[in-house]
Scaffold this active site. Sequence first.
Site, PDB file in Angstrom:
ATOM      1  N   LYS A 183     -16.245   6.220  -6.609  1.00 16.24           N
ATOM      2  CA  LYS A 183     -16.864   7.088  -5.564  1.00 16.24           C
ATOM      3  C   LYS A 183     -15.871   7.859  -4.775  1.00 16.24           C
ATOM      4  O   LYS A 183     -16.106   9.091  -4.232  1.00 16.24           O
ATOM      5  CB  LYS A 183     -18.029   6.312  -4.760  1.00 16.24           C
ATOM      6  CG  LYS A 183     -17.277   5.476  -3.847  1.00 16.24           C
ATOM      7  CD  LYS A 183     -16.869   6.077  -2.553  1.00 16.24           C
ATOM      8  CE  LYS A 183     -16.383   4.776  -1.780  1.00 16.24           C
ATOM      9  NZ  LYS A 183     -15.538   5.621  -0.418  1.00 16.24           N
ATOM     10  N   THR A 212     -19.498   9.255   1.101  1.00 18.22           N
ATOM     11  CA  THR A 212     -18.323   9.697   0.769  1.00 18.22           C
ATOM     12  C   THR A 212     -18.258  11.152   0.314  1.00 18.22           C
ATOM     13  O   THR A 212     -17.247  11.788   0.924  1.00 18.22           O
ATOM     14  CB  THR A 212     -17.443   8.622  -0.017  1.00 18.22           C
ATOM     15  OG1 THR A 212     -17.848   7.400   0.530  1.00 18.22           O
ATOM     16  CG2 THR A 212     -16.083   8.870   0.151  1.00 18.22           C
ATOM     17  N   ASN A 220     -10.781  10.739   1.230  1.00 19.68           N
ATOM     18  CA  ASN A 220     -10.998  11.315  -0.030  1.00 19.68           C
ATOM     19  C   ASN A 220     -11.518  12.671  -0.121  1.00 19.68           C
ATOM     20  O   ASN A 220     -10.925  13.546  -0.778  1.00 19.68           O
ATOM     21  CB  ASN A 220     -11.771  10.448  -0.921  1.00 19.68           C
ATOM     22  CG  ASN A 220     -10.817   9.043  -1.304  1.00 19.68           C
ATOM     23  OD1 ASN A 220     -10.041   9.007  -1.924  1.00 19.68           O
ATOM     24  ND2 ASN A 220     -11.241   7.937  -0.624  1.00 19.68           N
ATOM     25  N   VAL A 234      -4.929   5.780   4.180  1.00 22.18           N
ATOM     26  CA  VAL A 234      -4.937   5.581   2.581  1.00 22.18           C
ATOM     27  C   VAL A 234      -6.207   6.516   1.850  1.00 22.18           C
ATOM     28  O   VAL A 234      -7.268   6.895   2.692  1.00 22.18           O
ATOM     29  CB  VAL A 234      -5.293   4.344   2.070  1.00 22.18           C
ATOM     30  CG1 VAL A 234      -6.614   3.678   2.430  1.00 22.18           C
ATOM     31  CG2 VAL A 234      -4.931   4.212   0.501  1.00 22.18           C
ATOM     32  N   GLU A 286      -7.790   6.296  -1.425  1.00 17.21           N
ATOM     33  CA  GLU A 286      -7.573   5.256  -2.623  1.00 17.21           C
ATOM     34  C   GLU A 286      -8.104   6.166  -3.921  1.00 17.21           C
ATOM     35  O   GLU A 286      -7.593   5.912  -4.968  1.00 17.21           O
ATOM     36  CB  GLU A 286      -8.712   4.190  -2.544  1.00 17.21           C
ATOM     37  CG  GLU A 286      -8.189   3.255  -1.505  1.00 17.21           C
ATOM     38  CD  GLU A 286      -7.690   2.341  -1.992  1.00 17.21           C
ATOM     39  OE1 GLU A 286      -7.349   0.904  -1.356  1.00 17.21           O
ATOM     40  OE2 GLU A 286      -6.721   2.382  -2.997  1.00 17.21           O
TER      41      GLU A 286
HETATM   42  N1  LIG Z   1     -11.556   3.316   6.483  1.00 14.92           N
HETATM   43  C1  LIG Z   1     -12.806   2.925   6.111  1.00 14.92           C
HETATM   44  O1  LIG Z   1     -13.801   3.903   6.309  1.00 14.92           O
HETATM   45  C2  LIG Z   1     -13.118   2.235   5.005  1.00 14.92           C
HETATM   46  C3  LIG Z   1     -14.422   1.661   4.486  1.00 14.92           C
HETATM   47  C4  LIG Z   1     -14.746   0.868   3.767  1.00 14.92           C
HETATM   48  C5  LIG Z   1     -13.579   0.449   2.795  1.00 14.92           C
HETATM   49  N2  LIG Z   1     -12.374   1.072   3.016  1.00 14.92           N
HETATM   50  C6  LIG Z   1     -11.303   0.330   2.135  1.00 14.92           C
HETATM   51  O2  LIG Z   1     -10.417  -0.817   2.782  1.00 14.92           O
HETATM   52  C7  LIG Z   1      -9.126  -0.550   2.476  1.00 14.92           C
HETATM   53  C8  LIG Z   1      -8.304  -0.160   3.846  1.00 14.92           C
HETATM   54  O3  LIG Z   1      -8.520   0.983   4.071  1.00 14.92           O
HETATM   55  P1  LIG Z   1      -8.369   1.195   5.557  1.00 14.92           P
HETATM   56  O4  LIG Z   1      -9.088   2.391   5.847  1.00 14.92           O
HETATM   57  O5  LIG Z   1      -8.062   0.377   6.533  1.00 14.92           O
HETATM   58  O6  LIG Z   1      -6.764   1.943   5.345  1.00 14.92           O
HETATM   59  P2  LIG Z   1      -5.690   2.593   6.531  1.00 14.92           P
HETATM   60  O7  LIG Z   1      -4.933   3.737   6.017  1.00 14.92           O
HETATM   61  O8  LIG Z   1      -6.482   2.669   7.606  1.00 14.92           O
HETATM   62  O9  LIG Z   1      -4.782   1.147   6.694  1.00 14.92           O
HETATM   63  C9  LIG Z   1      -4.266   0.674   5.783  1.00 14.92           C
HETATM   64  C10 LIG Z   1      -3.325  -0.594   6.253  1.00 14.92           C
HETATM   65  O10 LIG Z   1      -2.607  -1.205   5.350  1.00 14.92           O
HETATM   66  C11 LIG Z   1      -1.517  -1.166   5.849  1.00 14.92           C
HETATM   67  N3  LIG Z   1      -0.556  -1.767   4.476  1.00 14.92           N
HETATM   68  C12 LIG Z   1      -0.319  -0.478   3.587  1.00 14.92           C
HETATM   69  N4  LIG Z   1       0.486  -1.032   2.617  1.00 14.92           N
HETATM   70  C13 LIG Z   1       0.906  -2.364   2.951  1.00 14.92           C
HETATM   71  C14 LIG Z   1       1.737  -3.271   2.587  1.00 14.92           C
HETATM   72  N5  LIG Z   1       2.309  -2.923   1.375  1.00 14.92           N
HETATM   73  N6  LIG Z   1       1.751  -4.312   3.063  1.00 14.92           N
HETATM   74  C15 LIG Z   1       0.917  -4.871   4.062  1.00 14.92           C
HETATM   75  N7  LIG Z   1       0.217  -3.873   4.929  1.00 14.92           N
HETATM   76  C16 LIG Z   1       0.155  -2.729   4.193  1.00 14.92           C
HETATM   77  C17 LIG Z   1      -1.028  -0.162   6.662  1.00 14.92           C
HETATM   78  O11 LIG Z   1      -0.180  -0.674   7.420  1.00 14.92           O
HETATM   79  C18 LIG Z   1      -2.405  -0.113   7.333  1.00 14.92           C
HETATM   80  O12 LIG Z   1      -2.397  -1.088   8.508  1.00 14.92           O
HETATM   81  C19 LIG Z   1      -9.133   0.729   1.291  1.00 14.92           C
HETATM   82  O13 LIG Z   1      -9.231   0.113   0.021  1.00 14.92           O
HETATM   83  C20 LIG Z   1     -10.215   1.399   1.826  1.00 14.92           C
HETATM   84  O14 LIG Z   1     -10.944   2.153   0.607  1.00 14.92           O
HETATM   85  C21 LIG Z   1     -12.132   1.560   4.133  1.00 14.92           C
HETATM   86  O1  LIG Z   2     -12.563   7.448   3.862  1.00 15.89           O
HETATM   87  P1  LIG Z   2     -12.794   7.015   2.576  1.00 15.89           P
HETATM   88  O2  LIG Z   2     -13.172   8.281   1.619  1.00 15.89           O
HETATM   89  O3  LIG Z   2     -11.938   6.024   2.131  1.00 15.89           O
HETATM   90  O4  LIG Z   2     -14.301   6.243   2.498  1.00 15.89           O
HETATM   91  C1  LIG Z   2     -14.540   5.173   3.296  1.00 15.89           C
HETATM   92  C2  LIG Z   2     -15.467   4.246   2.912  1.00 15.89           C
HETATM   93  O5  LIG Z   2     -15.240   3.736   1.523  1.00 15.89           O
HETATM   94  C3  LIG Z   2     -16.829   4.749   2.835  1.00 15.89           C
HETATM   95  O6  LIG Z   2     -17.908   3.730   2.409  1.00 15.89           O
END
Ligand SMILES: NC(=O)c1ccc[n+]([C@@H]2O[C@H](COP(=O)([O-])OP(=O)(O)OC[C@H]3O[C@@H](n4cnc5c(N)ncnc54)[C@H](O)[C@@H]3O)[C@@H](O)[C@H]2O)c1
Ligand SMILES: O=P(O)(O)OC[C@H](O)CO
Length: 297
Positions: free
Chosen positions: A161, A218, A226, A249, A251
């Site tokens: 997605k 998303t 994204n 990030v 992804e």
């Molecule tokens: N943000 C959202 O709304 C959301 C919702 C659901 C799922 N996710 C998923 O959760 C995961 C994390 O996303 P996020 O939003 O927290 O990202 P983000 O960019 O906010 O945070 C990423 C974190 O990972 C840390 N990091 C990066 N590389 C690292 C490494 N090599 N070793 C240790 N720490 C490291 C960074 O310092 C940072 O704190 C992703 O796969 C994302 O798709 C995010």
């Molecule tokens: O900000 P995105 O695009 O990584 O999406 C965050 C979550 O995966 C939404 O479900």
Amino acid sequence: MEVGIIGGGKWGQALHFAFSKNHKSRLYSRTPKHIEGFASLEEVLACPLLVFALPAQVVGEWLEANFVDKGQSILVAAKGIDVRKHIFLNEMFAKHLPENRLAFLSGPSFAAEVMRALPTALVISSHNTSLAQTYEKLFPSFIKTYTNDDVVGAEVSGAYKNVIAIASGICDGLELGNNARASLIARGLVEMARFGVHFGAKESSFLGLSGAGDLFLTASSTLSRNYRVGLGLAHLRPLEQILKELGEVAEGVYTAKAIVSMGTKEGIYTPIAKEVAHMLEGKPPLESLRDLLSQNG
Ligand SMILES: NC(=O)c1ccc[n+]([C@@H]2O[C@H](COP(=O)([O-])OP(=O)(O)OC[C@H]3O[C@@H](n4cnc5c(N)ncnc54)[C@H](O)[C@@H]3O)[C@@H](O)[C@H]2O)c1
Ligand SMILES: O=P(O)(O)OC[C@H](O)CO
């Protein structure tokens, strides 16, 4: 119950906020955070229930360097497919602990809205139903949870997605209209399901929260990192600059390439992911659009 969260980014902090409503939650991040419950890696890894909220692309290296199996279970909250090894996260984690101690979190969930305690619905997928139900108990009342055993379906949904969301951001950035975006999202759902079913996912998973729900969310909001990458690509901004300004990030940038590699190897038709991967490498969006519209899949 006690839970240990690995990863202090937006999602790790949002889950920490949610779990802390009714349980003792500890959070570890490589960059110290001044939040209640921040703990050392050792303290977090001592928790029987773990949540992994680091980006998908760091899973392999992080587990190799840090994980010590003491019988813990892990709820994987990352969404993505490893771009170097072209394997799913469940395969990466399976090298460190058995599948009956693994669960996967998916569904439409912007961290920013979870932090505001807005209504959210998520799916916990595991081959161990009892484990999924245990993780369910961690979630507060504003988060409705469902469980199933379709781990691959949850993973492919959450990862794919993000790629369709980039395409949707490009579509809106080019101002192609609502008809075009709706068609793109609908065809993206078909493409996601085709790819997932090939690897053993249940088609029904793509009609639920993990697939359609997360895709609709998303692919239609600037809250999505994204989607915002797609907007930038449509405006011919360099990817490096887009990601630098994003500061978080996205992804789909990495998963797109993983999908195309896996699809090519397995003979799976992935036209949208293919064009997104091309555009991430610099192909002009209008050229990609022309090629996409001329495809007869
Ligand atoms: N943000 C959202 O709304 C959301 C919702 C659901 C799922 N996710 C998923 O959760 C995961 C994390 O996303 P996020 O939003 O927290 O990202 P983000 O960019 O906010 O945070 C990423 C974190 O990972 C840390 N990091 C990066 N590389 C690292 C490494 N090599 N070793 C240790 N720490 C490291 C960074 O310092 C940072 O704190 C992703 O796969 C994302 O798709 C995010
Ligand atoms: O900000 P995105 O695009 O990584 O999406 C965050 C979550 O995966 C939404 O479900």
